[in-house]
Design an enzyme around this catalytic site. Sequence first.
Site, PDB file in Angstrom:
ATOM      1  N   CYS A 125       0.843  -1.165   0.010  1.00  0.00           N
ATOM      2  CA  CYS A 125      -0.234   0.256  -0.312  1.00  0.00           C
ATOM      3  C   CYS A 125       1.319   1.245   0.295  1.00  0.00           C
ATOM      4  CB  CYS A 125      -0.993  -0.113   1.527  1.00  0.00           C
ATOM      5  SG  CYS A 125      -2.013   1.677   1.350  1.00  0.00           S
ATOM      6  N   HIS A 138      -9.223  -3.432  -2.784  1.00  0.00           N
ATOM      7  CA  HIS A 138      -8.742  -2.543  -2.188  1.00  0.00           C
ATOM      8  C   HIS A 138      -8.495  -0.854  -1.908  1.00  0.00           C
ATOM      9  CE1 HIS A 138      -3.559  -1.876  -0.805  1.00  0.00           C
ATOM     10  NE2 HIS A 138      -4.235  -0.163  -0.401  1.00  0.00           N
ATOM     11  N   GLU A 139      -9.084  -0.850  -3.213  1.00  0.00           N
ATOM     12  CA  GLU A 139      -9.259   1.189  -2.710  1.00  0.00           C
ATOM     13  C   GLU A 139     -10.450   1.644  -2.064  1.00  0.00           C
ATOM     14  OE1 GLU A 139      -6.787   2.395  -3.288  1.00  0.00           O
ATOM     15  OE2 GLU A 139      -5.950   1.288  -4.607  1.00  0.00           O
ATOM     16  N   HIS A 158     -10.495   1.553   0.848  1.00  0.00           N
ATOM     17  CA  HIS A 158      -9.810   2.581   2.254  1.00  0.00           C
ATOM     18  C   HIS A 158     -10.778   3.103   2.477  1.00  0.00           C
ATOM     19  CE1 HIS A 158      -5.924   2.018   2.234  1.00  0.00           C
ATOM     20  NE2 HIS A 158      -5.463   1.474   0.726  1.00  0.00           N
TER      21      HIS A 158
HETATM   22  C1  UDB Z   1      -0.554   0.271  -5.486  1.00  0.00           C
HETATM   23  N1  UDB Z   1       1.582  -1.333  -6.516  1.00  0.00           N
HETATM   24  O1  UDB Z   1       0.250   1.269  -5.953  1.00  0.00           O
HETATM   25  F1  UDB Z   1      -0.223  -6.811  -9.171  1.00  0.00           F
HETATM   26  F2  UDB Z   1       1.556  -4.461 -12.524  1.00  0.00           F
HETATM   27  C2  UDB Z   1       0.819  -0.872  -4.887  1.00  0.00           C
HETATM   28  C3  UDB Z   1       2.152  -0.638  -4.565  1.00  0.00           C
HETATM   29  C4  UDB Z   1       1.702  -0.178  -3.424  1.00  0.00           C
HETATM   30  C5  UDB Z   1       3.693  -1.846  -4.771  1.00  0.00           C
HETATM   31  C6  UDB Z   1       2.447   1.006  -4.957  1.00  0.00           C
HETATM   32  C7  UDB Z   1       1.269  -2.496  -7.167  1.00  0.00           C
HETATM   33  O2  UDB Z   1       0.529  -3.579  -6.269  1.00  0.00           O
HETATM   34  N2  UDB Z   1       1.640  -2.452  -8.654  1.00  0.00           N
HETATM   35  C8  UDB Z   1       1.583  -3.569  -9.111  1.00  0.00           C
HETATM   36  C9  UDB Z   1       0.972  -4.959  -8.508  1.00  0.00           C
HETATM   37  C10 UDB Z   1       0.452  -5.951  -9.410  1.00  0.00           C
HETATM   38  C11 UDB Z   1       0.838  -6.122 -11.262  1.00  0.00           C
HETATM   39  C12 UDB Z   1       1.360  -4.843 -11.425  1.00  0.00           C
HETATM   40  C13 UDB Z   1       1.678  -3.388 -10.439  1.00  0.00           C
HETATM   41  N3  UDB Z   1      -0.949  -0.297  -4.772  1.00  0.00           N
HETATM   42  C14 UDB Z   1      -2.396   1.079  -4.658  1.00  0.00           C
HETATM   43  C15 UDB Z   1      -2.228   1.281  -3.421  1.00  0.00           C
HETATM   44  O3  UDB Z   1      -1.638   1.140  -2.557  1.00  0.00           O
HETATM   45  N4  UDB Z   1      -3.738   1.966  -2.877  1.00  0.00           N
HETATM   46  O4  UDB Z   1      -4.434   2.185  -1.790  1.00  0.00           O
HETATM   47  C16 UDB Z   1      -1.062  -1.200  -3.285  1.00  0.00           C
HETATM   48  C17 UDB Z   1      -2.216  -2.616  -4.681  1.00  0.00           C
HETATM   49  C18 UDB Z   1      -2.216  -3.803  -4.133  1.00  0.00           C
HETATM   50  C19 UDB Z   1      -3.004  -4.277  -3.879  1.00  0.00           C
HETATM   51  C20 UDB Z   1      -3.993  -3.078  -5.119  1.00  0.00           C
HETATM   52  C21 UDB Z   1      -3.783  -2.262  -5.089  1.00  0.00           C
HETATM   53 ZN    ZN Z   2      -3.640   1.577  -0.372  1.00  0.00          ZN
END
Ligand code: UDB
Ligand code: ZN
Length: 183
Positions: free
Chosen positions: A110, A153-154, A157
């Site tokens: 996250c 996930h969003e 939140h």
């Molecule tokens: C993310 N990115 O943006 F399976 F191509 C995460 C971070 C926290 C590691 C930056 C991510 O999971 N990228 C990803 C995953 C894959 C394939 C791919 C890229 N978030 C968003 C966030 O915290 N929103 O509140 C966390 C993700 C975890 C699962 C869904 C969102």
């Molecule tokens: Zn998050």
Amino acid sequence: MLTMKDIVREGDPVLRQVAKEVPLPANKEDIQTLQKMLEFVINSQDPDLAEKYELRPGVGVAAPQIGISKRMFAIHVTDEQDQLYSMGLFNPRIVSHSIEETHLEGGEGCLSVDRDIQGNVPRYSRITVKGTNLNGEDVTLRLRGLVAIVFQHELDHLNGIMFYDRIEGFQDKLKKDLPNLHA
Ligand code: UDB
Ligand code: ZN
């Protein structure tokens, strides 16, 4: 533009609040905020901008993560069929979901959590989401795979839920390791 400095980290109470519905039609300020959130996730996936501004490459961000307790989030993610989902949504909600569950192999992270937390986070395999986009249009999305996981996930939140709340046994482990904090 938004940077990691604008991202609220765990421990801030706003991440545990149930966010308020956005009155529709959205006002200019809410539209502008959501546009900035979408710009942030898009920028964070641009290698040059990510390096320049030290952005973690994000796939989604929810308003409480920038300290705004309103029901809106932005996502920018490509699914397993190479289809891009890039949008901001007001008042998104799951209107139906599969019984079948799935999880991201390797667990979740996250933007608001600066530590590695291991464990499977159970999510519905398929969801149908309704909401209102940045153009003020009502949209219905049928989602599966990575995109469905990002939406859940969003959405969490917006309800004050962190991904590790859903890891089986994680709460119990905390109680065991930190008896005074969790008594
Ligand atoms: C993310 N990115 O943006 F399976 F191509 C995460 C971070 C926290 C590691 C930056 C991510 O999971 N990228 C990803 C995953 C894959 C394939 C791919 C890229 N978030 C968003 C966030 O915290 N929103 O509140 C966390 C993700 C975890 C699962 C869904 C969102
Ligand atoms: Zn998050």
